[in-house]
Scaffold this active site. Structure first.
Site, PDB file in Angstrom:
ATOM      1  N   HIS A   1       0.823  -1.216   0.000  1.00  0.00           N
ATOM      2  CA  HIS A   1       0.000   0.000   0.000  1.00  0.00           C
ATOM      3  C   HIS A   1       0.854   1.263   0.000  1.00  0.00           C
ATOM      4  CE1 HIS A   1       1.304  -0.255   4.080  1.00  0.00           C
ATOM      5  NE2 HIS A   1       0.792   0.921   4.343  1.00  0.00           N
TER       6      HIS A   1
ATOM      7  N   HIS B   1       2.133   6.990   0.083  1.00  0.00           N
ATOM      8  CA  HIS B   1       1.282   6.111   0.898  1.00  0.00           C
ATOM      9  C   HIS B   1      -0.126   6.149   0.312  1.00  0.00           C
ATOM     10  CE1 HIS B   1      -0.962   4.599   4.355  1.00  0.00           C
ATOM     11  NE2 HIS B   1       0.172   4.123   4.823  1.00  0.00           N
TER      12      HIS B   1
END
Lengths: 84, 160
Positions: free
Chosen positions: B67, B82
Site C-alpha cells: 500500500h 502512501h
C-alpha cells in the site's frame, strides 16, 4: 556501546506511527542509535530504514546505542518499543 | 569542486504520482501525516488507479502490504508515497506492485496499481500522502506546491 534485544509489542509492529515516533525520539537523543534485525543494520533516524526492516508485532530487534547518554537513551527506547 | 559555503540549492520537481486534487498534509485524516511525523509533503485525492514514479530514482522499499512505496531521487531525496488511509489493514488486498526494492525507475514508470472499488468497499479513503522522509538531514525545503490541474506536485530546494 550498549546492545539489547527487545521484542516489539505494538499491534502494527514498527510500522508508520510507532516508526515515526521512534525516529523523532532518536533525533532528540545525543547517542547514536541503530536497529538490527537478521543481520541488517539501519540508522535509528531513518524512517525508511526502519520500515524496510518490516518488524511485525512479537518480533525481536536489536537496539545498538552509542554515546554520552547511552544508558538513559536505551531506557527511553525500551519504554517506547514495549508499549502495546 | 568543493564549494560548501557557496553551495547553491538544487531544484527538484516532484510530479504527481497520480492525477488529482492537491491537499494540504494538515488535512489528511491520519495524524501520522497531518502532524508531519513522517515528514513534510503534500497529498493527492487520486482520480486514477495507478501510481507512477514522480521523479527518476530508485525503489527503496515496498512493504509486504503493497500500500506504499519509498523512492530515492537521484540527488538523495527520499520520498514515501502512501496510497490511502489505514490501508495497511487491507494486508495487500486491492494492490498490485510492478517493481521491487532496488529497481531503478524513470519518471512516469508504473509502480503500483490499486483497485478503487475494492479499497472503497473496505471503507478506506484513497487520499494519498507523498512525504519527504529525510528533509532535515538533506536540508530540503518545499518551495511551492502544484495546483489541482498541473502535473507538478511540489518543487523542492535541496541544500544538503
Amino acid at each position: 556501546m550498549l546492545k539489547e534485544i527487545i521484542r516489539v509489542n505494538g499491534k502494527d509492529g514498527l510500522h508508520a506511527r510507532p516508526a515515526a515516533e521512534f525516529v523523532q525520539l532518536c533525533k532528540r537523543l545525543k547517542s547514536d542509535v541503530k536497529l538490527e534485525k537478521n543481520g541488517t543494520v539501519v540508522p535509528g533516524k531513518s524512517i525508511i530504514g526502519i520500515m524496510s526492516l518490516g518488524i511485525a508485532k512479537g518480533e525481536d530487534v536489536t537496539i545498538i546505542v552509542e554515546g554520552g547518554d547511552e544508558g538513559e537513551a536505551l531506557n527511553v527506547i525500551m519504554e517506547l518499543l514495549n508499549k502495546e | 569542486m568543493l564549494n560548501i559555503l557557496g553551495k547553491k540549492a538544487e531544484k527538484l520537481i516532484i510530479y504527481k504520482p497520480v492525477k488529482g486534487k492537491v491537499i494540504d498534509l494538515s488535512e489528511v485524516p491520519d495524524a501520522v501525516f497531518s502532524e508531519r511525523l513522517m515528514g513534510d509533503g503534500a497529498a493527492i485525492e487520486p482520480e486514477g488507479n495507478e501510481v507512477a514514479a514522480p521523479c527518476d530514482g530508485k525503489v527503496l522499499l515496498v512493504p509486504k502490504t503493497l500500500h506504499a512505496i519509498a523512492l530515492e531521487a537521484e540527488n538523495g531525496v527520499e520520498l514515501l508515497i502512501h496510497i490511502g488511509i489505514d490501508t495497511v489493514e487491507l494486508g495487500g488486498q486491492g494492490f498490485t506492485c510492478h517493481v521491487n526494492a532496488g529497481d531503478p525507475v524513470r519518471r512516469g514508470d508504473k509502480l503500483i496499481s490499486f483497485d478503487r472499488e475494492a479499497i472503497g468497499r473496505e471503507g478506506k479513503a484513497l487520499t494519498t500522502p507523498i512525504v519527504i522522509t529525510n528533509a532535515e538531514e538533506k536540508n530540503i525545503e518545499i518551495v511551492k506546491l502544484g495546483t489541482d490541474n498541473s502535473d507538478v506536485l511540489m518543487e523542492l530546494a535541496v541544500k544538503g
